[in-house]
Design a protein around this motif. Structure first.
Motif, mmCIF file in Angstrom:
data_model
loop_
_atom_site.group_PDB
_atom_site.id
_atom_site.type_symbol
_atom_site.label_atom_id
_atom_site.label_comp_id
_atom_site.label_asym_id
_atom_site.label_seq_id
_atom_site.Cartn_x
_atom_site.Cartn_y
_atom_site.Cartn_z
ATOM 1 N N GLY A 103 0.816 -1.210 0.000
ATOM 2 C CA GLY A 103 0.000 0.000 0.000
ATOM 3 C C GLY A 103 0.847 1.256 0.000
ATOM 4 O O GLY A 103 0.519 2.247 -0.671
ATOM 5 N N LEU A 104 1.952 1.231 0.726
ATOM 6 C CA LEU A 104 2.846 2.389 0.751
ATOM 7 C C LEU A 104 3.535 2.578 -0.597
ATOM 8 O O LEU A 104 3.737 3.716 -1.041
ATOM 9 C CB LEU A 104 3.876 2.249 1.877
ATOM 10 C CG LEU A 104 3.304 2.275 3.295
ATOM 11 C CD1 LEU A 104 4.405 1.981 4.310
ATOM 12 C CD2 LEU A 104 2.626 3.596 3.592
ATOM 13 N N VAL A 105 3.865 1.489 -1.259
ATOM 14 C CA VAL A 105 4.455 1.573 -2.602
ATOM 15 C C VAL A 105 3.446 2.187 -3.569
ATOM 16 O O VAL A 105 3.794 3.044 -4.391
ATOM 17 C CB VAL A 105 4.937 0.188 -3.090
ATOM 18 C CG1 VAL A 105 5.261 0.210 -4.578
ATOM 19 C CG2 VAL A 105 6.138 -0.278 -2.282
ATOM 20 N N GLN A 106 2.195 1.806 -3.476
ATOM 21 C CA GLN A 106 1.152 2.389 -4.330
ATOM 22 C C GLN A 106 1.011 3.887 -4.064
ATOM 23 O O GLN A 106 0.865 4.673 -5.001
ATOM 24 C CB GLN A 106 -0.186 1.692 -4.101
ATOM 25 C CG GLN A 106 -0.235 0.290 -4.639
ATOM 26 C CD GLN A 106 -1.530 -0.419 -4.288
ATOM 27 O OE1 GLN A 106 -2.352 0.085 -3.533
ATOM 28 N NE2 GLN A 106 -1.725 -1.606 -4.848
ATOM 29 N N GLN A 107 1.069 4.266 -2.801
ATOM 30 C CA GLN A 107 0.991 5.687 -2.463
ATOM 31 C C GLN A 107 2.174 6.443 -3.058
ATOM 32 O O GLN A 107 2.013 7.517 -3.615
ATOM 33 C CB GLN A 107 0.957 5.864 -0.932
ATOM 34 C CG GLN A 107 0.948 7.293 -0.466
ATOM 35 C CD GLN A 107 -0.338 8.040 -0.785
ATOM 36 O OE1 GLN A 107 -1.336 7.456 -1.189
ATOM 37 N NE2 GLN A 107 -0.322 9.337 -0.613
ATOM 38 N N ARG A 108 3.377 5.874 -2.945
ATOM 39 C CA ARG A 108 4.556 6.513 -3.528
ATOM 40 C C ARG A 108 4.418 6.639 -5.039
ATOM 41 O O ARG A 108 4.773 7.670 -5.630
ATOM 42 C CB ARG A 108 5.819 5.729 -3.178
ATOM 43 C CG ARG A 108 7.095 6.467 -3.650
ATOM 44 C CD ARG A 108 8.308 5.610 -3.714
ATOM 45 N NE ARG A 108 8.064 4.454 -4.554
ATOM 46 C CZ ARG A 108 8.655 3.284 -4.372
ATOM 47 N NH1 ARG A 108 9.493 3.095 -3.392
ATOM 48 N NH2 ARG A 108 8.400 2.283 -5.186
ATOM 49 N N ASP A 109 3.867 5.615 -5.679
ATOM 50 C CA ASP A 109 3.680 5.666 -7.133
ATOM 51 C C ASP A 109 2.709 6.778 -7.523
ATOM 52 O O ASP A 109 2.912 7.469 -8.525
ATOM 53 C CB ASP A 109 3.190 4.313 -7.659
ATOM 54 C CG ASP A 109 4.260 3.223 -7.571
ATOM 55 O OD1 ASP A 109 5.451 3.556 -7.337
ATOM 56 O OD2 ASP A 109 3.894 2.036 -7.704
ATOM 57 N N ARG A 110 1.641 6.969 -6.727
ATOM 58 C CA ARG A 110 0.699 8.068 -7.000
ATOM 59 C C ARG A 110 1.400 9.422 -6.847
ATOM 60 O O ARG A 110 1.171 10.337 -7.650
ATOM 61 C CB ARG A 110 -0.504 7.983 -6.061
ATOM 62 C CG ARG A 110 -1.519 6.930 -6.454
ATOM 63 C CD ARG A 110 -2.818 7.058 -5.670
ATOM 64 N NE ARG A 110 -2.672 6.723 -4.257
ATOM 65 C CZ ARG A 110 -2.765 5.486 -3.759
ATOM 66 N NH1 ARG A 110 -3.007 4.481 -4.571
ATOM 67 N NH2 ARG A 110 -2.628 5.267 -2.475
ATOM 68 N N ILE A 111 2.252 9.536 -5.868
ATOM 69 C CA ILE A 111 2.999 10.787 -5.667
ATOM 70 C C ILE A 111 3.947 11.014 -6.842
ATOM 71 O O ILE A 111 4.044 12.136 -7.358
ATOM 72 C CB ILE A 111 3.751 10.762 -4.323
ATOM 73 C CG1 ILE A 111 2.755 10.828 -3.168
ATOM 74 C CG2 ILE A 111 4.760 11.905 -4.242
ATOM 75 C CD1 ILE A 111 3.371 10.566 -1.803
ATOM 76 N N ASP A 112 4.639 9.960 -7.287
ATOM 77 C CA ASP A 112 5.535 10.089 -8.441
ATOM 78 C C ASP A 112 4.774 10.547 -9.682
ATOM 79 O O ASP A 112 5.257 11.391 -10.454
ATOM 80 C CB ASP A 112 6.239 8.758 -8.739
ATOM 81 C CG ASP A 112 7.345 8.433 -7.754
ATOM 82 O OD1 ASP A 112 7.801 9.350 -7.027
ATOM 83 O OD2 ASP A 112 7.759 7.257 -7.700
ATOM 84 N N GLU A 113 3.591 10.012 -9.884
ATOM 85 C CA GLU A 113 2.770 10.408 -11.027
ATOM 86 C C GLU A 113 2.382 11.882 -10.928
ATOM 87 O O GLU A 113 2.453 12.625 -11.907
ATOM 88 C CB GLU A 113 1.517 9.532 -11.095
ATOM 89 C CG GLU A 113 0.657 9.789 -12.311
ATOM 90 C CD GLU A 113 -0.542 8.848 -12.360
ATOM 91 O OE1 GLU A 113 -1.607 9.298 -12.812
ATOM 92 O OE2 GLU A 113 -0.407 7.676 -11.963
ATOM 93 N N ALA A 114 1.990 12.302 -9.732
ATOM 94 C CA ALA A 114 1.616 13.705 -9.531
ATOM 95 C C ALA A 114 2.813 14.619 -9.760
ATOM 96 O O ALA A 114 2.680 15.700 -10.351
ATOM 97 C CB ALA A 114 1.045 13.901 -8.132
ATOM 98 N N ILE A 115 3.989 14.203 -9.328
ATOM 99 C CA ILE A 115 5.205 14.994 -9.545
ATOM 100 C C ILE A 115 5.468 15.129 -11.042
ATOM 101 O O ILE A 115 5.802 16.211 -11.532
ATOM 102 C CB ILE A 115 6.413 14.368 -8.822
ATOM 103 C CG1 ILE A 115 6.265 14.551 -7.309
ATOM 104 C CG2 ILE A 115 7.727 14.971 -9.312
ATOM 105 C CD1 ILE A 115 7.277 13.768 -6.485
ATOM 106 N N GLY A 116 5.296 14.042 -11.780
ATOM 107 C CA GLY A 116 5.493 14.093 -13.228
ATOM 108 C C GLY A 116 4.523 15.055 -13.897
ATOM 109 O O GLY A 116 4.917 15.832 -14.784
#
Length: 119
Positions: A86-99
């Motif tokens: 779940g934390l990895v998924q959250q990090r991936d959402r943050i990475d997408e938002a940063i992009g």
């Protein structure tokens, strides 16, 4: 300890502590007078809540993950294996938002640069 002391010791406002309670993150004892009574351990708990909020988790997510987070010498560590996914998924959402934000900034920079060119 009462709310003012916890706020001072944890470095947060009393309003934040009330909000954490409303969200189910803190559960102080209530005296018959209505005063909240916090435990000494709640200082560290508020610290963990603040770190998780700063990591981009919502209060609803924190309610779910908090029981599986341990303080390992000042570092928060997931104690439940399923929590990591779940934390990895959250990090991936943050990475997408940063992009997406980086692309938006690039577009804005192009507009600003085109404005500065002599016409």
């Amino acid at each position: 300890m009462r709310i003012g002391e916890l706020a001072r010791r944890a470095g947060v406002s009393e309003r934040a502590l009330r909000y954490y309670e409303e969200q189910g993150l803190l559960a102080p004892e209530r005296r018959p007078s209505g005063y909240r009574v916090y435990r000494a351990e709640d200082v560290a708990l508020v610290g963990r809540i603040r770190v998780l909020l700063a990591a981009g988790l919502s209060t609803a997510q924190i309610v779910e993950v908090l029981p599986c987070i341990v303080d390992d010498g000042g570092l928060l560590t997931p104690d439940c294996p399923e929590l990591v996914d779940g934390l990895v998924q959250q990090r991936d959402r943050i990475d997408e938002a940063i992009g997406e934000l980086a692309a938006t900034r690039t577009n804005l920079d192009s507009i600003i640069t085109s404005r500065r060119r002599p016409g």
